[in-house]
Design an enzyme around this catalytic site. Structure first.
Site, PDB file in Angstrom:
ATOM      1  N   LYS A 115       0.826  -1.210   0.000  1.00 60.42           N
ATOM      2  CA  LYS A 115       0.000   0.000   0.000  1.00 60.42           C
ATOM      3  C   LYS A 115       0.854   1.251   0.000  1.00 60.42           C
ATOM      4  O   LYS A 115       0.459   2.265  -0.572  1.00 60.42           O
ATOM      5  CB  LYS A 115      -0.964   0.006   1.194  1.00 60.42           C
ATOM      6  CG  LYS A 115      -2.121  -0.957   1.008  1.00 60.42           C
ATOM      7  CD  LYS A 115      -3.360  -0.526   1.772  1.00 60.42           C
ATOM      8  CE  LYS A 115      -4.525  -1.442   1.452  1.00 60.42           C
ATOM      9  NZ  LYS A 115      -5.666  -1.282   2.340  1.00 60.42           N
ATOM     10  N   LYS A 197      -3.938 -10.651  -6.719  1.00 58.65           N
ATOM     11  CA  LYS A 197      -5.205 -10.821  -5.983  1.00 58.65           C
ATOM     12  C   LYS A 197      -6.301  -9.940  -6.580  1.00 58.65           C
ATOM     13  O   LYS A 197      -6.013  -8.804  -6.985  1.00 58.65           O
ATOM     14  CB  LYS A 197      -4.941 -10.417  -4.522  1.00 58.65           C
ATOM     15  CG  LYS A 197      -6.098 -10.628  -3.582  1.00 58.65           C
ATOM     16  CD  LYS A 197      -5.822 -10.030  -2.202  1.00 58.65           C
ATOM     17  CE  LYS A 197      -6.060  -8.542  -2.183  1.00 58.65           C
ATOM     18  NZ  LYS A 197      -6.250  -7.953  -0.860  1.00 58.65           N
ATOM     19  N   LYS A 200     -10.672  -4.798  -4.424  1.00 56.78           N
ATOM     20  CA  LYS A 200     -11.715  -3.804  -4.686  1.00 56.78           C
ATOM     21  C   LYS A 200     -11.132  -2.462  -5.112  1.00 56.78           C
ATOM     22  O   LYS A 200     -11.844  -1.624  -5.668  1.00 56.78           O
ATOM     23  CB  LYS A 200     -12.685  -3.658  -3.500  1.00 56.78           C
ATOM     24  CG  LYS A 200     -12.084  -3.419  -2.121  1.00 56.78           C
ATOM     25  CD  LYS A 200     -13.181  -3.181  -1.065  1.00 56.78           C
ATOM     26  CE  LYS A 200     -13.143  -3.963   0.224  1.00 56.78           C
ATOM     27  NZ  LYS A 200     -12.038  -3.839   1.127  1.00 56.78           N
TER      28      LYS A 200
END
Ligand code: TYM
Length: 333
Positions: A115, A197, A200
């Protein structure tokens, strides 16, 4: 454990529209714990602000995530369903546990590394200490089991380390939780890049199937899914795209890989992709219908938020007071 009862806790961030990865890796499994455990399922809005959110979207998604919990079969009479920011004990315990978590441990978290490279202009301290808030969520309820997808395993392991460290200094404070990771569906991959992965927050809409996508969209997205140049529907190394589609098909039909291979022997990828789209759309249709009804009743959702928060706060305060007392904080009433 709370008294004689075993505890289950999990959470989902209202940071985007939820995907079939969230569904198969986590939410769908939540209801299976409701009978044997006392379950707390939280909409973790405080986690979501570690990356910038548009306030109106965060507010809307908080309602939506709660409605989706219920639409996925979580009965509010049998589970405590609530929103994290409504129970201040989460943030309070988080500060305390920050003082029992090592900088080095947090630096090793792969989600932080991912992130912080994705949001290089906003590597804030919350992004770094995120797993401590997650540990607080779990430990506040004396949780035994935490159903999650595999991407959260490292965070639950850190939570265990924090609990054990704290218990060493102050014995019998926290239950040490176990992650429960489904065999099938623990990591649903992107349809556009099956080595990644399904997430969203992916910008490529074709990479993701949302729980609330309509039937045509679901079928179209699966039709476009990236696969390999082989033609046989076979679960094998190097066939990441097909392996992912077979996993999804298996999750929705209950068939194992051999059965799926036999079912599609002699048929091409086109037929198989259509079948994956159809079973996914069929399985999600009742969830979507129930979700629409629940979301239309905003007052009902708010009443649930209030009830859930009161119930969660009761248990959370018990653990927080115990921790504060052990630490030497003066208790006033
Ligand atoms: P979040 O909101 O990213 O995801 C919610 C749940 O969905 C699972 N998941 C997946 N499973 C399979 N395949 C995928 N592609 C996939 N994508 C997501 C996640 O593993 C997760 O179980 N930090 C957590 C939220 C959280 C939490 C907690 C979870 C906060 N506090 C305490 C458990 C206990 C998160 O970001 O999940």
């Amino acid at each position: 454990m709370l008294g004689e009862q075993k505890i289950c806790f999990s959470g989902v961030q209202p940071s985007g529209n939820l995907t079939i990865g969230n569904y198969l890796g986590a939410i769908r499994n939540f209801a299976t714990f409701s009978e044997a455990y006392k379950c707390f399922y939280c909409v973790v809005d405080q986690h979501a602000i570690t990356v910038r959110q548009t306030p109106a979207d965060l507010r809307r998604r908080t309602y939506e995530t709660l409605a989706l919990y219920m639409a996925c079969g979580l009965d509010p009479e049998k589970n405590t369903l609530y929103v994290q920011s409504h129970v201040p004990a989460h943030a309070e315990l988080s500060w305390i546990l920050n003082c029992y978590t090592m900088f080095g441990e947090l630096s090793r978290m792969t989600q932080f590394k991912d992130k912080s490279s994705k949001h290089a202009d906003n590597v804030n301290a919350g992004l770094f200490t995120y797993p401590v808030l997650m540990a607080s969520d779990i430990l506040l309820y004396q949780t035994d089991v935490v159903p999650v997808g595999i991407d959260q395993k490292q965070h639950v392991e850190l939570c265990r380390n924090i609990a054990e460290r704290f218990n060493q200094v102050f014995p019998d404070t926290f239950t040490v939780p176990e992650p429960i990771i489904p065999q099938n569906g623990k990591k649903i991959m992107s349809l556009a890049d099956p080595t990644k992965k399904m997430s969203k927050s992916d910008e490529n809409q074709n990479a993701i199937v949302y729980i609330l996508d309509d039937r045509d969209t679901i079928i179209r997205k699966f039709r476009r899914a990236v696969t390999d140049s082989d033609t046989a529907v076979r679960f094998a190394e190097g066939k990441d795209g097909i392996n992912n589609l077979m996993t999804i098909y298996s999750c929705f039909t209950g068939k194992n890989m051999d059965e799926i291979e036999r079912e599609f022997a002699g048929k091409g990828y086109g037929d198989f992709k259509l079948a994956v789209g159809e079973v996914t759309a069929d399985a999600l249709a009742p969830v979507q219908a129930r979700y629409k009804e629940l979301l239309a009743d905003k007052a009902g959702l708010e009443a649930q938020m209030k009830r859930g928060a009161e119930e969660a706060a009761y248990y959370a305060r018990k653990t927080l007071s115990k921790v504060q007392k052990k630490l030497g904080f003066v208790q006033i009433r």
